[in-house]
Design an enzyme around this catalytic site. Structure first.
Site, PDB file in Angstrom:
ATOM      1  N   SER A  52       0.834  -1.266  -0.181  1.00 25.20           N
ATOM      2  CA  SER A  52       0.184  -0.137   0.014  1.00 25.20           C
ATOM      3  C   SER A  52       0.857   1.362  -0.147  1.00 25.20           C
ATOM      4  O   SER A  52       2.108   1.264   0.264  1.00 25.20           O
ATOM      5  CB  SER A  52      -1.011  -0.127   1.240  1.00 25.20           C
TER       6      SER A  52
HETATM    7  N1  SAH Z   1      -0.931  -4.135   3.917  1.00 24.02           N
HETATM    8  C1  SAH Z   1      -0.275  -4.745   2.728  1.00 24.02           C
HETATM    9  C2  SAH Z   1      -0.937  -5.146   1.427  1.00 24.02           C
HETATM   10  C3  SAH Z   1      -0.988  -6.076   0.742  1.00 24.02           C
HETATM   11  S1  SAH Z   1      -2.482  -5.790  -0.346  1.00 24.02           S
HETATM   12  C4  SAH Z   1       0.987  -4.269   2.248  1.00 24.02           C
HETATM   13  O1  SAH Z   1       1.082  -2.966   2.479  1.00 24.02           O
HETATM   14  O2  SAH Z   1       2.041  -4.875   1.615  1.00 24.02           O
HETATM   15  C5  SAH Z   1      -3.761  -6.940   0.254  1.00 24.02           C
HETATM   16  C6  SAH Z   1      -3.478  -8.326   0.881  1.00 24.02           C
HETATM   17  O3  SAH Z   1      -4.461  -9.024   0.925  1.00 24.02           O
HETATM   18  C7  SAH Z   1      -2.753  -9.149  -0.563  1.00 24.02           C
HETATM   19  O4  SAH Z   1      -1.629  -9.748   0.078  1.00 24.02           O
HETATM   20  C8  SAH Z   1      -3.914 -10.288  -0.580  1.00 24.02           C
HETATM   21  O5  SAH Z   1      -3.109 -11.472  -0.922  1.00 24.02           O
HETATM   22  C9  SAH Z   1      -4.328 -10.283   0.816  1.00 24.02           C
HETATM   23  N2  SAH Z   1      -5.790 -11.257   0.737  1.00 24.02           N
HETATM   24  C10 SAH Z   1      -6.581 -11.021  -0.156  1.00 24.02           C
HETATM   25  N3  SAH Z   1      -7.715 -11.757   0.491  1.00 24.02           N
HETATM   26  C11 SAH Z   1      -7.681 -12.248   1.644  1.00 24.02           C
HETATM   27  C12 SAH Z   1      -8.293 -12.987   2.563  1.00 24.02           C
HETATM   28  N4  SAH Z   1      -9.190 -13.419   2.332  1.00 24.02           N
HETATM   29  N5  SAH Z   1      -7.450 -13.467   3.741  1.00 24.02           N
HETATM   30  C13 SAH Z   1      -6.229 -12.767   4.102  1.00 24.02           C
HETATM   31  N6  SAH Z   1      -5.733 -12.113   3.039  1.00 24.02           N
HETATM   32  C14 SAH Z   1      -6.096 -11.713   1.791  1.00 24.02           C
END
Ligand code: SAH
Length: 204
Positions: A52
């Protein structure tokens, strides 16, 4: 990043500014993006997911009004950068990621950088943390159609959550508060997040 994108906007919490000034964001992304590590945008981390934007990480963290004794549930570990920021501000972070590959990379980086107050789970975060846990705060770092009961049930009364909510390409970032009956939600800003894919979220 701190001067322009955090202080230069509406990030006023000095603890968050300090922590984000100290954590090396480049460690949480592939080598090919290191030169962009402090630009204010999301960047690819593999598996079609993104780390993000720093301003949004700060804004969501600030909205949660964290206290040092908080136990926080994070859905969407991704790169682990948001996890790292939370970890420096609270007692314990519980974080769920659906992709093995991303969770394992994040676990390795966070261990190498000395973050110890974090528990990881690989699975569907829309179903909540496995076992009987109650959290002071919940943060969703992927978009959800609506805050699911499975997660609200794991939030303590008076607890806060921040989540990108809505259908379609952009979402409303909301701050929610759990009341004795139901919860209230207030609008923070429009955002664009990857989708949360799971039983109580979006379909694959
Ligand atoms: N805070 C993280 C954001 C990553 S994007 C950063 O800054 O790196 C969002 C993440 O949510 C992705 O890695 C995706 O794989 C995960 N995600 C999507 N659906 C999910 C679920 N049902 N349970 C857990 N993680 C999930």
């Amino acid at each position: 990043m701190v001067k322009l994108d955090l202080r230069g906007r509406d990030i006023t919490d000095e603890d968050i500014i300090k922590v984000m000034g100290e954590i090396p964001r480049e460690e949480f992304m592939p080598l090919s993006y290191h030169s962009q590590a402090y630009s204010d945008g999301p960047l690819p981390i593999g598996m079609g997911q993104t780390i993000s934007q720093p301003y949004i990480v700060a804004l969501m963290t600030q909205a949660l009004k964290l206290r040092p004794d908080c136990e926080v549930l994070e859905i969407g570990t991704g790169s682990g950068y948001q996890t790292a920021v939370l970890s420096r501000l609270v007692k314990k972070v519980y974080t769920i990621e659906r992709f093995n590959e991303l969770s394992e990379t994040a676990q390795a980086v966070l261990a190498r950088l000395g973050f110890a107050n974090i528990e990881f789970f690989i699975g569907d975060g829309s179903r909540g943390w496995p076992g009987k846990m109650r959290f002071d705060r919940i943060i969703l770092t992927a978009a959800i159609p609506k805050m699911p009961e499975s997660l609200l049930g794991e939030l303590k009364a008076g607890g806060l959550y921040v989540a990108p909510v809505g259908e379609g390409g952009s979402q409303r970032l909301v701050l929610g508060e759990k009341k004795p009956v139901g919860c209230t939600e207030s609008f923070i800003c429009d955002v664009r997040f990857v989708k949360l894919v799971g039983q109580f979220a979006y379909e694959e």
